[in-house]
Design an enzyme around this catalytic site. Structure first.
Site, short mmCIF file in Angstrom:
data_model
loop_
_atom_site.label_atom_id
_atom_site.label_comp_id
_atom_site.label_asym_id
_atom_site.label_seq_id
_atom_site.Cartn_x
_atom_site.Cartn_y
_atom_site.Cartn_z
N SER A 167 -39.50 8.64 90.01
CA SER A 167 -40.89 9.11 90.05
C SER A 167 -41.27 9.82 91.34
O SER A 167 -42.24 10.57 91.37
CB SER A 167 -41.85 7.93 89.84
OG SER A 167 -41.63 6.93 90.81
N ASP A 170 -51.20 4.96 94.31
CA ASP A 170 -51.30 3.75 93.50
C ASP A 170 -50.53 2.66 94.24
O ASP A 170 -50.30 2.78 95.45
CB ASP A 170 -50.79 3.98 92.06
CG ASP A 170 -49.32 4.44 92.01
OD1 ASP A 170 -48.59 4.24 93.00
OD2 ASP A 170 -48.91 4.99 90.97
N HIS A 214 -46.65 4.53 94.67
CA HIS A 214 -46.35 5.92 95.02
C HIS A 214 -47.23 6.46 96.15
O HIS A 214 -48.44 6.22 96.17
CB HIS A 214 -46.53 6.81 93.77
CG HIS A 214 -45.70 6.35 92.61
ND1 HIS A 214 -46.23 5.61 91.56
CD2 HIS A 214 -44.39 6.51 92.35
CE1 HIS A 214 -45.27 5.35 90.69
NE2 HIS A 214 -44.14 5.87 91.14
#
Length: 368
Positions: free
Chosen positions: A48, A342, A345
């Site tokens: 990610s 978040d 991340h």
């Protein structure tokens, strides 16, 4: 006829002066590439941290193509990037002079022109351990490599073998992966812990990485940058899960960060060894340290102008990520004051700081 000549000369002169001014202005407005590099494209593999939206096209819950993700991106569009704005890979391709954003390979609307300058094959939730992408139903590293082979065939059909080989030869390759193997897999689920000690699992993950690196080399990659693990114990979700008091005690969990530090040293040793073996074949294989600059950011608040380092901008900031960080979530007003967007991340501003810290490595990679 005579009057016509008298009129045409000053007119041509004016046109010539105009063209000179226009060309000079245009040339002055072009940003020269750093070191006049000849990098053709960028190809990215991993999780990610470098997935610009491939998971939008995968049947998985691990997606970020909805608000508040992308709230500070161009036109405030949630693209699938797990942050409020750009990823480090967007910053890299822009700096090198390739293009402004690196798109996801699985986007069916990409043109051949867009494909020619590079794409990301990364998939949020993936890892080097084959079990890790199965947990999240995302694209494994071997599958990402298959997509790269498919990409080459598509390009060969469109522009021919010679041009395709030239693009691959002068491209940069980036691998950013491994955090999910430890955080989502090893330390969360019991499966791998039953068979591997921490040290044995570090070696297992490293062996899986070495296979990925070898496969990329076999496919023509010559300029390769590999990102190490972050201080995993400083991720807000990890602090929440492992702190004795998740509300009052928000310091980093040193045990997990130490595991990442040890793995990073093993990774560096392997990369140095491979670079030494392949230097005569024009290899440029290098390590990108994100551990140290991220620790510096977290420990030095004033220096980097961050107000919050231990919880994210989205929701409570303790556990929300992916579908738990959604349009109904509370969102901070200014994400640039937060290290994390978040609970896992980084924010765009953090990515900018990490990019600036890695500039010397990037510069060495793109120079001939």
């Amino acid at each position: 006829m005579e009057s016509c000549h008298k009129f045409s000369f000053p007119l041509l002169t004016l046109l010539s002066l105009y063209m000179l001014v226009f060309v000079a202005h245009a040339e002055g407005s072009l940003t020269p590439r750093p070191f006049n590099n000849k990098i053709t494209a960028a190809f990215v593999f991993g999780d990610s941290t470098v997935d610009p939206g491939n998971n939008n096209y995968v049947k998985t819950l691990f997606r970020g193509n909805f608000p508040p993700y992308g709230k500070d991106f161009r036109d405030h569009v949630p693209t699938g990037r797990f942050t409020n704005g750009k990823l480090s890979t967007d910053l890299i391709v822009s700096y090198v002079g390739i293009k402004e954003y690196l798109p996801p390979y699985l986007d069916p609307n990409l043109s051949i022109e867009e494909l020619m300058t590079g794409v990301s094959f990364a998939s949020a939730g993936s890892g080097f351990d084959p079990l890790t992408p199965q947990i999240s139903s995302v694209v494994s590293l071997p599958k990402q490599l298959e997509y790269f082979k498919e990409y080459k065939k598509r390009l060969q059909s469109a522009i021919g073998n010679r041009r395709t080989e030239a693009i691959i030869k002068e491209a940069v390759f980036l691998i950013s992966c491994g955090t999910n193997d430890f955080v989502v897999n090893y330390f969360t689920l019991p499966i791998r812990r039953k068979s591997y000690t921490v040290s044995a699992y570090q070696h297992f993950v490293l062996q899986s990485f070495k296979q990925v690196l070898q496969d990329l080399w076999d496919e023509g990659a010559r300029r390769i940058a590999v990102t190490g693990l972050p201080p995993m114990g400083c991720l807000p979700a990890v602090i929440t899960l492992y702190s004795k008091n998740a509300i009052l005690e928000r310091g980093c969990i040193e045990k997990l960060s130490q595991v990442g530090m040890e793995y990073n040293q093993m990774l560096q040793n392997e990369l140095n060894s491979m670079q030494g073996r392949l230097a005569h074949l024009d290899a440029k294989i290098t390590y990108v340290d994100i551990f140290t600059p991220l620790v510096d950011i977290i420990q030095g608040l004033r220096k980097h102008d961050f107000d919050e380092v231990s919880h994210g901008c989205c929701g409570s900031g303790y556990l929300e990520a992916g579908f738990l960080c959604n349009p109904g979530s509370f969102v901070c007003n200014d994400a640039s004051k937060y290290v994390f967007f978040d609970s896992i991340h980084p924010t765009e501003k953090t990515y900018i700081n990490l990019f600036m810290a890695s500039r010397p490595v990037i510069d060495s990679l793109i120079q001939d």
